[in-house]
Design an enzyme around this catalytic site. Structure first.
Site, PDB file in Angstrom:
ATOM      1  N   ASP A  15      -1.303   5.161  -0.691  1.00 31.78           N
ATOM      2  CA  ASP A  15      -1.362   6.205  -1.678  1.00 31.78           C
ATOM      3  C   ASP A  15      -1.493   7.395  -0.915  1.00 31.78           C
ATOM      4  O   ASP A  15      -1.971   7.628   0.412  1.00 31.78           O
ATOM      5  CB  ASP A  15      -2.189   6.175  -3.056  1.00 31.78           C
ATOM      6  CG  ASP A  15      -3.604   5.922  -2.766  1.00 31.78           C
ATOM      7  OD1 ASP A  15      -4.106   5.870  -1.381  1.00 31.78           O
ATOM      8  OD2 ASP A  15      -4.136   5.123  -3.684  1.00 31.78           O
TER       9      ASP A  15
ATOM     10  N   ASN B 219     -12.377   2.865 -13.651  1.00 40.87           N
ATOM     11  CA  ASN B 219     -11.640   2.447 -14.805  1.00 40.87           C
ATOM     12  C   ASN B 219     -10.526   1.493 -14.637  1.00 40.87           C
ATOM     13  O   ASN B 219      -9.890   1.300 -15.238  1.00 40.87           O
ATOM     14  CB  ASN B 219     -10.914   3.882 -15.217  1.00 40.87           C
ATOM     15  CG  ASN B 219     -10.078   4.399 -14.175  1.00 40.87           C
ATOM     16  OD1 ASN B 219      -9.979   3.914 -13.312  1.00 40.87           O
ATOM     17  ND2 ASN B 219      -9.306   5.579 -14.282  1.00 40.87           N
TER      18      ASN B 219
ATOM     19  N   GLU C 120      -3.225   4.383 -12.577  1.00 43.88           N
ATOM     20  CA  GLU C 120      -4.293   4.626 -13.689  1.00 43.88           C
ATOM     21  C   GLU C 120      -3.912   3.655 -14.876  1.00 43.88           C
ATOM     22  O   GLU C 120      -2.750   3.175 -14.918  1.00 43.88           O
ATOM     23  CB  GLU C 120      -4.108   6.196 -13.885  1.00 43.88           C
ATOM     24  CG  GLU C 120      -4.471   7.335 -12.775  1.00 43.88           C
ATOM     25  CD  GLU C 120      -5.946   7.143 -12.536  1.00 43.88           C
ATOM     26  OE1 GLU C 120      -6.854   6.225 -13.122  1.00 43.88           O
ATOM     27  OE2 GLU C 120      -6.415   7.949 -11.863  1.00 43.88           O
TER      28      GLU C 120
END
Length: 242
Positions: A67, A134, A141
Site C-alpha cells: 500500500d 481493528n 479496513e
C-alpha cells in the site's frame, strides 16, 4: 494457519527474516510482498545485516508493496516509498526497476488497474503482513470485500490515530490510501503475518478462531492454505487462555 508463539519480538524478527532469506536463496528470481509500519522494521534490519555480512543477492528479486498513502508530496519521509528506501532498499542490492509500490498515476481507476495488472504478472512467493487493532491487513479496513483487488480507501480514524506517531500531528496523516485488495493478498503463494503486543490480541483471537467476516478483514486469511502467524505472548494471550 501455522501459529508460532515466540518469547520476544527479536525472536520473531529473526524467524521471519530467515524465511525471507531462505526464499531468496532458493529462488533468486523470487517475488517478495512487503509491508510497512513499525511491524517489519526488525525484519528489514536483519535482511540488511545479512546482505552486508553474507551477501545474499537481491539483484534479480522483484518486490511488490501492499500500500501507499495518497496525497503526500513526492519524497515525503513518511511515504511508504521513502520508508522502504530508508529501511531496506538502500541497504541491499535490489534493482530499483524491480521495485513496485502502488501510486496514483492518472485517475484512481487507472492507477488501481495498473497495479492489479502488475500483480497478475508478479504474484508474491511470500507476502509479509502486519495487522491493525481493528483487523485490517494492508489498508483493507473493516467492510472490505473478500474479492477486492487494488483499490483506494478512506482510512478509518483508528488507523489514522495509530499511524499519527509517525507524523508531527494527526492532521498531517493522510485520509486516503491505495492498497492491494484482499484477493491480491490471498493470491500470494505464502503469507507471513507478525503481531506483537496486547493491543493486537483481540484481533488475533478473532482472526484465528472467529468467523470469516468483512468486519475483520484479516479473518479472510483462514481461506489460505499456507499462512504462518508469528506472535509474542501478549498478542497471543487470548489464544493461550483457551
Amino acid at each position: 494457519m501455522n501459529i508460532h508463539i515466540l518469547r520476544s519480538k527479536a525472536e520473531i524478527d529473526r524467524a521471519v527474516a530467515d524465511l525471507f532469506i531462505e526464499q531468496v536463496k532458493a529462488n533468486p528470481n523470487s517475488v517478495l510482498g512487503l509491508a510497512t509500519g513499525s511491524t517489519p522494521l526488525g525484519v528489514y534490519a536483519l535482511l540488511a545485516k545479512d546482505h552486508k555480512e553474507n551477501h545474499t543477492d537481491y539483484h534479480n528479486v522483484t518486490t511488490v508493496n501492499l500500500d501507499e498513502y495518497i496525497g503526500l508530496p513526492d519524497g515525503h519521509p513518511e511515504s511508504y516509498k521513502e520508508f522502504m528506501k530508508r529501511n531496506l532498499f538502500n541497504h541491499i542490492n535490489v534493482d530499483f526497476n524491480r521495485v513496485h509500490i502502488p501510486s496514483i498515476q492518472g485517475t484512481y481507476e487507472e492507477s488501481c488497474k495498473a497495479y492489479n495488472d502488475l500483480l497478475n504478472q508478479f504474484v508474491p512467493d511470500i507476502q509479509l503482513l502486519g495487522i491493525g487493532a481493528n483487523g485490517h491487513i494492508g489498508f483493507n479496513e473493516p467492510g472490505t470485500k473478500a474479492d477486492s483487488k487494488t483499490h483506494t480507501v478512506l482510512l478509518a480514524e483508528k488507523t489514522r490515530l495509530d499511524n499519527a506517531r509517525f507524523f508531527n500531528h494527526i492532521d498531517e496523516v493522510p485520509t486516503h490510501a491505495i492498497t492491494m485488495g484482499i484477493q491480491n493478498i490471498l493470491d500470494a503463494k505464502r503469507i507471513v503475518l507478525i503481531a506483537t503486543g496486547a493491543s493486537k490480541a483481540d484481533a488475533i483471537y478473532k482472526m484465528i478462531t472467529g468467523e470469516i467476516t468483512e468486519s475483520l478483514p484479516a479473518s479472510f486469511l483462514q481461506k489460505h492454505s499456507n499462512v504462518d502467524i508469528f506472535l509474542d505472548k501478549e498478542a497471543a494471550k487470548l489464544l493461550l487462555k483457551k
